[in-house]
Every structure is written in C-alpha cells, then in structure tokens.
Design an enzyme around this catalytic site. Sequence first.
Site, PDB file in Angstrom:
ATOM      1  CB  CYS A  79     -30.274  36.390 -33.345  1.00  0.00           C
ATOM      2  SG  CYS A  79     -30.042  35.903 -31.635  1.00  0.00           S
ATOM      3  CG  HIS A 170     -27.302  32.883 -34.963  1.00  0.00           C
ATOM      4  ND1 HIS A 170     -26.704  34.060 -35.315  1.00  0.00           N
ATOM      5  CD2 HIS A 170     -27.671  33.029 -33.672  1.00  0.00           C
ATOM      6  CE1 HIS A 170     -26.689  34.887 -34.288  1.00  0.00           C
ATOM      7  NE2 HIS A 170     -27.282  34.277 -33.267  1.00  0.00           N
ATOM      8  CD  GLU A 172     -26.179  33.929 -38.828  1.00  0.00           C
ATOM      9  OE1 GLU A 172     -27.360  33.555 -38.959  1.00  0.00           O
ATOM     10  OE2 GLU A 172     -25.752  34.444 -37.770  1.00  0.00           O
TER      11      GLU A 172
HETATM   12  N1  GLN Z   1     -28.838  38.638 -26.806  1.00  0.00           N
HETATM   13  C1  GLN Z   1     -28.630  39.446 -27.967  1.00  0.00           C
HETATM   14  C2  GLN Z   1     -29.445  40.745 -27.907  1.00  0.00           C
HETATM   15  O1  GLN Z   1     -30.185  40.943 -27.015  1.00  0.00           O
HETATM   16  C3  GLN Z   1     -28.967  38.693 -29.233  1.00  0.00           C
HETATM   17  C4  GLN Z   1     -28.004  37.551 -29.419  1.00  0.00           C
HETATM   18  C5  GLN Z   1     -27.706  37.193 -30.841  1.00  0.00           C
HETATM   19  O2  GLN Z   1     -27.960  37.953 -31.780  1.00  0.00           O
HETATM   20  N2  GLN Z   1     -27.102  36.038 -31.002  1.00  0.00           N
HETATM   21  O3  GLN Z   1     -29.316  41.550 -28.775  1.00  0.00           O
END
Ligand code: GLN
Length: 187
Positions: A79, A170, A172
């Site tokens: 992410c 995610h 995890e």
């Molecule tokens: N929207 C977040 C970003 O731009 C990422 C979101 C996340 O890691 N769950 O960093």
Amino acid sequence: MKIAVLAVQGAFEEHEKVLWQLGAETMQLRKAADLEADFDGLILPGGESTVQGKLLRELSMLAPIRDRIGNGLPVFATCAGLILLAEHISGDDATHIGTLPVTVRRNAYGRQLGSFHYAEGSIKGVGNFPMEFIRAPYIERTAKCVDTLAAVEGHIVGVRYKKQLAVAFHPELAGDTRMHQYFLDMI
Ligand code: GLN
C-alpha cells in the site's frame, strides 16, 4: 532469517506478527543507525506515504534505503510502501525511494467511506487471496521488465521486479500468511 520492518509510521506491527508466525525474526527501523544492522529483507508497510516519505528524509534514511534496495536487498512493499517504492506517482512530481519501475495512482478508488474495498483475487505464485484495500493505490503502468502478479477489476495490484515485491492491498490484515511466505521464499 531476519526481516527489518520500517517502523516510522503505519501498520508495521501487523507485519511483524505474520513474520513471527512464519518463524522469521524481525527488527524495527526507526532511525538511520538501525540501517547498519544485518538483515535479510525489508518490509515497507501501509500507512501514509507522504508522512513516511517526509520522515524518511528528515531521519536521513531515504538515500541509504534506496542504495540497499539498489544493491539487491529484497523488499516487500504494501500500500503506502508501494507508493514509496514506485518510480513515478501519477499527477505528482514527488518520488520517494523510486526503485520500482511502475507508475502508481494514489487513493485510486476514491475517498468515500474511507475508501475500503474488499476483493478476492488470484496472485501468481500464491493462489486466490483475500485483499483488503484501504485508501489504496493501484498501478497504472509498469515497465516491460516488471512481472504483474495480480490484477483486480482491470487494475494491477501486485507486481514483482527482481527482488522487489509490491502490492496495493494489505496482506498483513488478511489472516493468511502465504504472501509473506512468498516474500521469505524470494529471499
Ligand atoms: N492513501 C495512502 C497513501 O497515499 C495509502 C493507504 C494505505 O497504506 N492503506 O499513502
């Protein structure tokens, strides 16, 4: 095997718990001196990429991490971690670590309802996997040398390039250790 988890912000503890289940040792990276330790792989967790990028710069950790990855340190980014790793961020001049030849789009699923999205998708080398997307990015473009591991609803959400593994969701939080096992096997 010892895995370092970037622990300046975000969901790092959840990654450590999965790694412990798989018998790996972990350490947290909080400051530049922590990067001098010996470790076999690095996890870049989810969180907020702008905050993580700013902290990495302030803590003088960005360039050493970039160098270690450039020299072949295996890395697993999830992410916000994927955003840190990407060479290009769509509509943004900023780049952070920038070692993964892809273009990512941040908050790609819109901002409504905290933009939580669940899907089950197939990951090459892993199988069907539960995917939680939280204000997630997706990958708009990849260089030819990048292997696409997963796509959901027409968007790339998992890639591998040499020893760099990155996903938009995610793993995890999935209650499933296979994605982390894939990373350990890759090391
Ligand atoms: N929207 C977040 C970003 O731009 C990422 C979101 C996340 O890691 N769950 O960093």
